[in-house]
Structure formats: C-alpha cells, structure tokens
Design an enzyme around this catalytic site. Sequence first.
Site, PDB file in Angstrom:
ATOM      1  N   GLY A  13       0.818  -1.215   0.000  1.00  0.00           N
ATOM      2  CA  GLY A  13       0.000   0.000   0.000  1.00  0.00           C
ATOM      3  C   GLY A  13       0.854   1.268   0.000  1.00  0.00           C
ATOM      4  O   GLY A  13       2.083   1.208  -0.137  1.00  0.00           O
ATOM      5  N   ILE A  15       1.576   3.824   2.323  1.00  0.00           N
ATOM      6  CA  ILE A  15       2.584   4.080   3.364  1.00  0.00           C
ATOM      7  C   ILE A  15       3.507   2.869   3.505  1.00  0.00           C
ATOM      8  O   ILE A  15       4.720   3.014   3.662  1.00  0.00           O
ATOM      9  CB  ILE A  15       1.915   4.449   4.705  1.00  0.00           C
ATOM     10  N   ASN A  38      -6.529  -3.637  -1.714  1.00  0.00           N
ATOM     11  CA  ASN A  38      -6.552  -2.227  -2.116  1.00  0.00           C
ATOM     12  C   ASN A  38      -5.210  -1.792  -2.672  1.00  0.00           C
ATOM     13  O   ASN A  38      -4.839  -0.618  -2.576  1.00  0.00           O
ATOM     14  CB  ASN A  38      -6.875  -1.330  -0.907  1.00  0.00           C
ATOM     15  N   SER A 128      -3.854   7.171  13.990  1.00  0.00           N
ATOM     16  CA  SER A 128      -4.261   8.343  13.217  1.00  0.00           C
ATOM     17  C   SER A 128      -4.654   9.491  14.134  1.00  0.00           C
ATOM     18  O   SER A 128      -5.186   9.277  15.237  1.00  0.00           O
ATOM     19  CB  SER A 128      -5.460   7.953  12.353  1.00  0.00           C
ATOM     20  N   ALA A 129      -4.461  10.697  13.622  1.00  0.00           N
ATOM     21  CA  ALA A 129      -4.890  11.898  14.342  1.00  0.00           C
ATOM     22  C   ALA A 129      -6.404  11.926  14.514  1.00  0.00           C
ATOM     23  O   ALA A 129      -6.919  12.729  15.297  1.00  0.00           O
ATOM     24  CB  ALA A 129      -4.433  13.143  13.580  1.00  0.00           C
ATOM     25  N   TYR A 153     -14.305   3.609  11.012  1.00  0.00           N
ATOM     26  CA  TYR A 153     -12.861   3.625  10.746  1.00  0.00           C
ATOM     27  C   TYR A 153     -12.113   4.210  11.948  1.00  0.00           C
ATOM     28  O   TYR A 153     -11.156   3.609  12.456  1.00  0.00           O
ATOM     29  CB  TYR A 153     -12.553   4.446   9.479  1.00  0.00           C
ATOM     30  N   LYS A 157      -9.345   2.551  14.985  1.00  0.00           N
ATOM     31  CA  LYS A 157      -8.024   3.040  15.416  1.00  0.00           C
ATOM     32  C   LYS A 157      -7.980   3.147  16.941  1.00  0.00           C
ATOM     33  O   LYS A 157      -7.000   2.744  17.582  1.00  0.00           O
ATOM     34  CB  LYS A 157      -7.716   4.404  14.773  1.00  0.00           C
ATOM     35  N   TYR A 181      -0.598   9.354  12.779  1.00  0.00           N
ATOM     36  CA  TYR A 181      -0.289  10.133  11.577  1.00  0.00           C
ATOM     37  C   TYR A 181      -1.263  11.278  11.427  1.00  0.00           C
ATOM     38  O   TYR A 181      -2.463  11.117  11.629  1.00  0.00           O
ATOM     39  CB  TYR A 181      -0.442   9.288  10.308  1.00  0.00           C
ATOM     40  N   PHE A 182      -0.751  12.398  10.961  1.00  0.00           N
ATOM     41  CA  PHE A 182      -1.621  13.482  10.540  1.00  0.00           C
ATOM     42  C   PHE A 182      -1.962  13.228   9.056  1.00  0.00           C
ATOM     43  O   PHE A 182      -2.436  12.152   8.745  1.00  0.00           O
ATOM     44  CB  PHE A 182      -1.014  14.834  10.939  1.00  0.00           C
ATOM     45  N   ASN A 202     -11.125  10.115  -1.891  1.00  0.00           N
ATOM     46  CA  ASN A 202     -11.749  10.807  -0.759  1.00  0.00           C
ATOM     47  C   ASN A 202     -10.853  11.929  -0.272  1.00  0.00           C
ATOM     48  O   ASN A 202     -11.323  12.925   0.265  1.00  0.00           O
ATOM     49  CB  ASN A 202     -11.929   9.842   0.420  1.00  0.00           C
TER      50      ASN A 202
HETATM   51  N1  UDP Z   1     -11.141  18.291   1.026  1.00  0.00           N
HETATM   52  C1  UDP Z   1     -11.739  19.063   0.037  1.00  0.00           C
HETATM   53  N2  UDP Z   1     -12.087  18.459  -1.133  1.00  0.00           N
HETATM   54  C2  UDP Z   1     -11.879  17.131  -1.371  1.00  0.00           C
HETATM   55  C3  UDP Z   1     -11.240  16.350  -0.378  1.00  0.00           C
HETATM   56  C4  UDP Z   1     -10.894  16.965   0.816  1.00  0.00           C
HETATM   57  O1  UDP Z   1     -11.967  20.260   0.229  1.00  0.00           O
HETATM   58  O2  UDP Z   1     -12.241  16.630  -2.456  1.00  0.00           O
HETATM   59  C5  UDP Z   1     -10.731  18.924   2.294  1.00  0.00           C
HETATM   60  C6  UDP Z   1     -11.424  18.333   3.498  1.00  0.00           C
HETATM   61  O3  UDP Z   1     -12.629  19.028   3.737  1.00  0.00           O
HETATM   62  C7  UDP Z   1     -10.397  18.562   4.591  1.00  0.00           C
HETATM   63  C8  UDP Z   1      -9.051  18.506   3.869  1.00  0.00           C
HETATM   64  O4  UDP Z   1      -9.356  18.669   2.472  1.00  0.00           O
HETATM   65  O5  UDP Z   1     -10.535  19.839   5.114  1.00  0.00           O
HETATM   66  C9  UDP Z   1      -8.324  17.201   4.061  1.00  0.00           C
HETATM   67  O6  UDP Z   1      -9.219  16.144   3.765  1.00  0.00           O
HETATM   68  P1  UDP Z   1      -8.715  14.656   3.622  1.00  0.00           P
HETATM   69  O7  UDP Z   1      -9.919  13.811   3.294  1.00  0.00           O
HETATM   70  O8  UDP Z   1      -7.566  14.601   2.674  1.00  0.00           O
HETATM   71  O9  UDP Z   1      -8.135  14.294   5.053  1.00  0.00           O
HETATM   72  P2  UDP Z   1      -8.840  14.275   6.509  1.00  0.00           P
HETATM   73  O10 UDP Z   1      -8.108  15.292   7.303  1.00  0.00           O
HETATM   74  O11 UDP Z   1     -10.291  14.565   6.337  1.00  0.00           O
HETATM   75  O12 UDP Z   1      -8.578  12.899   6.984  1.00  0.00           O
END
Ligand code: UDP
Length: 343
Positions: A13, A15, A38, A128-129, A153, A157, A181-182, A202
Amino acid sequence: MQKQTIIVTGGCGYIGSHTAVALQQAGYNVVIFDCCVNSTPETLDRITEITGVRPDFEHVDLTDALATHNAFEKHPHACGVIHFAALKAVGESVAQPVRYYRNNLTSLLNVLNMMVELNIPNIVFSSSATVYGNPTELPATEQTPLQPATSPYGQTKLMAEQIIRDTVAAHPNMHAVLLRYFNPIGAHPSGKIGELPNGVPNNLMPYILQVAAGWREKLNVFGNDYQTPDGFCVRDYIDINDLVDAHIAALQYMSHQENNIDVFNIGTGHGLSVMEIIRAFENATGVKIKYEIAPRRAGDVPAIYACANLAQEKLGWCAKIPVTETMKSAWLWQQNISDKKQG
Ligand code: UDP
C-alpha cells in the site's frame, strides 16, 4: 552482521511501500504481508527497482487466522512487525461497519496472536490523528484528550490502540510504538511509488492530482466559512518520506525503549488550509487547479495540527521536507500513472 527482519503488513500500500523502501535502505530485511485488496503486487517490482532488492512477500489475508499463522511460521526470527494492513476510507466505513471492524480488528488480533506465539517483541502501529476528533486544544499533543470516534474507521483506530496497550501489558517482553499520523501526502522522489486510490479519491491530495492530470474536471473545496484564518479547513500535511523515517526511528528507539508502549504524533507541527495546499501545488508545478466552493463535508473538523515535540525529543525525528518538494514528488508520481493509463 545478520540483518534484522521486519514484517511489514500492508507493504504494497501507500505508506507500507514507502516504508519497505526506507527499511531496506536502512539495512533491514523486509518481508511484506499483503492480500492486495486495495493495492497491487506490482508495487514489489517498483520497490525492487528503487532499492535493487526484492522484498520477501507473503500473499496473505490477515483476517484468516490459519493463513496468518502459516505466513508468520515462515518468518519466526522476525524482530518486529509494522502493521499497516487496514481499510481506511472513512465514508465507506460508515456504510460498511461490519466489514471495517472485522477487517481492521481481526487482522490485528491475528497478528498479535502470532507475535505472542513466536515471541516477536516489537510492533509499530499506524494510528491516526482521527483519535483526537475535533481537538480540545491546538496543536494536538499526545496528551490531548481522545474523542469518541465519528466513524467506524476512527473507532477501529481507538480500539486497536487499546488492544495493543492491553497486549503489551500482559506480555512484558513486548514493546509497542503507536504512531498517530496526521495527513500523509507526496510520493517517493523517484515517482515510482505513490498513493493509488480506488475510484473517486476521498482525500484532498489525490483529488488535486487527478484534477491536474485532467482525470477530473474540478476540485470541490468543502467549505469556506470555517473559523480559521482564511475560512478553509486546516490540516497538518506531512511528506510521506518524512513519515516513513519516523518508523525507522521508532524501531531504533525500541531497542532501548523504557516503557512498554509509547505514542507519538507524526506531523509537521504546522497547519495548512485547503487553499494553501492548492496554491502550494500550483506554485510548485505551474499547473492550475480548477476548483469550486462546495458545502462542508459531514464530519470534517475545522482545524487540526500536531505538536510533534515528543517525537523530536524521544525519537530524534522531525519533518524536514519542504511542501514544494512534496508537491513535486506527488505530481511526478501522478504523471507516471497517467502515462501508464494512456499507454
Ligand atoms: N477536502 C476538500 N475536497 C476534497 C477532499 C478533501 O476540500 O475533495 C478537504 C477536506 O474538507 C479537509 C481537507 O481537504 O478539510 C483534508 O481532507 P482529507 O480527506 O484529505 O483528510 P482528513 O483530514 O479529512 O482525513
């Protein structure tokens, strides 16, 4: 000297593959356990191209206790496990809770069971954060109170952290490091490995990359009316190459770890807004990102970023890679997979 063997679950994957490369380059012998649900076994070829060494590979579904047993029995002298294998799509976990709990927790239980049986002492776990929810303070430290999860999910964690805590408490020869992780982004500087999302991404960064590559028309920016400096959500985006170095540092730390278990935030310590990420990508690559402001996404917290001082103090680790470089590696990777898609 004999190389130490590390089992990397989920090593095909995003990471996991970068970690496998970093481990090999740090002198470890790497065994990857993956069922590639995946991911793709082609990643093994890419790792080999980068390092010149093909990792050992066991095609194994870790939710299958017998298969897990058989895979571990082939590597009884491993000195540690880095456990990445898990499902990670937040929205999907809301729709398919049983699948997420079964997959993420059964696999962890099977891995821990075999570690106890074979006396494999060290586990590094990818947490995860998300465990901080909407954090009660910023930056979030490891002492910041954990919040009830907002998705299955996230709950896996929290539960996995507790399962590992209880396991090392019962087996004093065992050691664990939980890395929270952040937001990992970017790719290996060679552009040979990177994040390969299934279907519509996503996460922000893969979405930006697919817009840049012309795979998608525009990015939906979820919300511009948050109580943040520019109104956009703020996250702590950490370069994948920095992030994987924290795993090497964790393994080295475990050789003299005083506690049985430690928890570290793995982030840069700085927040960037969605708009700052878009601009950073555009400035680094010269490619414009078409976007539209869309409604807020359910479950998004306004801002979260790490205090990563503990990792600096105990692991001697900190994030180093400037965001411009991260954007360049991410774009190189995206261009490579776009070429393949067309070819
Ligand atoms: N985000 C966005 N459009 C997208 C996907 C994400 O504006 O198509 C924004 C989301 O609202 C969040 C930031 O990007 O503020 C990071 O989202 P991500 O899903 O990458 O990570 P998360 O911190 O939610 O795990």
